[in-house]
Write an enzyme that holds these catalytic residues in place. Structure first.
Site, PDB file in Angstrom:
ATOM      1  N   CYS A 100      39.242  62.870   8.050  1.00  0.00           N
ATOM      2  CA  CYS A 100      39.099  62.590   9.478  1.00  0.00           C
ATOM      3  C   CYS A 100      40.295  63.169  10.255  1.00  0.00           C
ATOM      4  CB  CYS A 100      38.912  61.099   9.716  1.00  0.00           C
ATOM      5  SG  CYS A 100      38.242  60.706  11.345  1.00  0.00           S
ATOM      6  N   HIS A 116      34.651  59.865   6.302  1.00  0.00           N
ATOM      7  CA  HIS A 116      35.486  59.054   5.404  1.00  0.00           C
ATOM      8  C   HIS A 116      34.819  58.974   4.030  1.00  0.00           C
ATOM      9  CE1 HIS A 116      38.582  57.409   8.156  1.00  0.00           C
ATOM     10  NE2 HIS A 116      37.670  57.704   9.062  1.00  0.00           N
ATOM     11  N   GLU A 175      35.923  58.051   1.227  1.00  0.00           N
ATOM     12  CA  GLU A 175      36.319  56.896   0.411  1.00  0.00           C
ATOM     13  C   GLU A 175      35.318  55.748   0.522  1.00  0.00           C
ATOM     14  OE1 GLU A 175      38.675  56.277   4.335  1.00  0.00           O
ATOM     15  OE2 GLU A 175      37.823  57.928   3.155  1.00  0.00           O
TER      16      GLU A 175
END
Length: 321
Positions: free
Chosen positions: A168, A294, A296
């Site tokens: 990001c 994102h 993750e």
């Protein structure tokens, strides 16, 4: 012979009015991911199934057991620097930390994290701060704190062939750094930080202009991304289209796309519906990728995210060198 715990379990069962086999002890674990295995050994699945009147079947935990073993007894290790705004608040980056652990487990590798504060990094000390690291992550964040330190970090990784993953804000940083030091766009920036930059290489989406209620206007949630064939990103994912989760307002400015691509920074992931660049990559670099999303959020121990696996694998290659 009675185990020491049996007396205590009997006491708890009596006071709580539950069968003794439904009293499960929750021991300390070396790793969070060991807990399901320990719960199975303590008889939790059988207790739940019996209570619900379901057939008592042993859970298939073979794959999980193997992954946990790799966490507890890794074959090698790498060190990844996390260059963020809040290095003292590890929980702020918990998803990224766990995604690295997932990637490491799948590669039998312990991932050590070097926590670095972006605002402490300068052109003068970046080589010292990143000395000996095998890879770098610049994670997400808002605001202008530490931005110049992150730009120094991205430049050092690009020039020294250190594996880099930008998430990001980390993608914005990679784009700004490349604009300044490769394209020669002096003062290039994101309009989030410098509204008057002469080169707004990161800018508000057109439909965000004049909108002041940030919470309601973020690009939030799941969006499709089409991957360009022939690049690391597509090879890592192994598919042509992905869905990733977002939380941001500012975007890559397509007005500069041609100049970036000609100089070697490729747009390798696109949201076709809105013509937005989702991923950038330096093909000439061992591993220099960044995404607007994102990754993750989607990583799991038994389904590690491809971008983190790629980073750890590139870091391992660097240790061999």
């Amino acid at each position: 012979s009675a185990r020491p715990m049996d007396g205590l379990k009997k006491k708890i069962a009596g006071f709580c009015n539950v069968p003794i086999e439904n009293v499960i002890q929750n021991l300390n674990a070396q790793s969070l991911y060991e807990v399901p295995l320990m719960m199975e050994e303590e008889g939790l699945p059988a207790a739940v199934l019996n209570t619900l009147g379901l057939p008592d079947e042993k859970p298939a935990l073979g794959e999980w057991r193997e992954l946990v073993q790799r966490i507890l007894a890794p074959e090698r290790s790498v060190e990844i620097a996390m260059v963020g705004k809040y290095p003292e608040l590890h929980d702020a980056y918990l998803g990224v930390v766990e995604a690295l652990a997932h990637a490491g487990a799948n590669l039998s590798t312990k991932v050590d994290i070097r926590w670095l504060s972006a605002q402490d990094i300068t052109q003068e000390n970046v080589a010292e701060k990143l000395s000996g690291v095998d890879g770098v992550i610049v994670p997400g964040g808002f605001g202008d704190r530490g931005i110049e330190g992150m730009i120094c970090t991205a430049q050092y990784c690009r020039e020294q062939a250190i594996p880099y993953l930008g998430i990001c804000l980390g993608m914005h940083i990679a784009v700004i750094e490349f604009a300044r030091h490769v394209l020669g766009y002096e003062g290039a920036h994101s309009t989030e930080v410098d509204p008057n930059t002469p080169y707004p290489v990161i800018d508000l989406m057109p439909d965000q202009r004049g909108v002041f209620s940030i919470g309601g206007t973020l690009r939030l949630g799941k969006y499709a991304c089409k991957l360009q064939p022939g690049y690391k990103a597509q090879a890592l994912y192994g598919v042509d289209e992905i869905l990733e989760r977002h939380r941001h307002r500012y975007e890559y400015n397509n007005e500069y796309l041609e100049a970036f691509e000609a100089a070697g920074m490729k747009a390798v992931g696109w949201n076709e519906e809105r013509e937005l660049v989702e991923m950038i990559e330096l093909p000439a670099h061992p591993y220099y990728l960044a995404g607007q999303f994102h990754p993750e959020f989607k990583s799991r121990l038994n389904r590690p995210h491809p971008l983190f696996v790629g980073l750890v694998a590139a870091a391992l290659e660097r240790t061999k060198g």
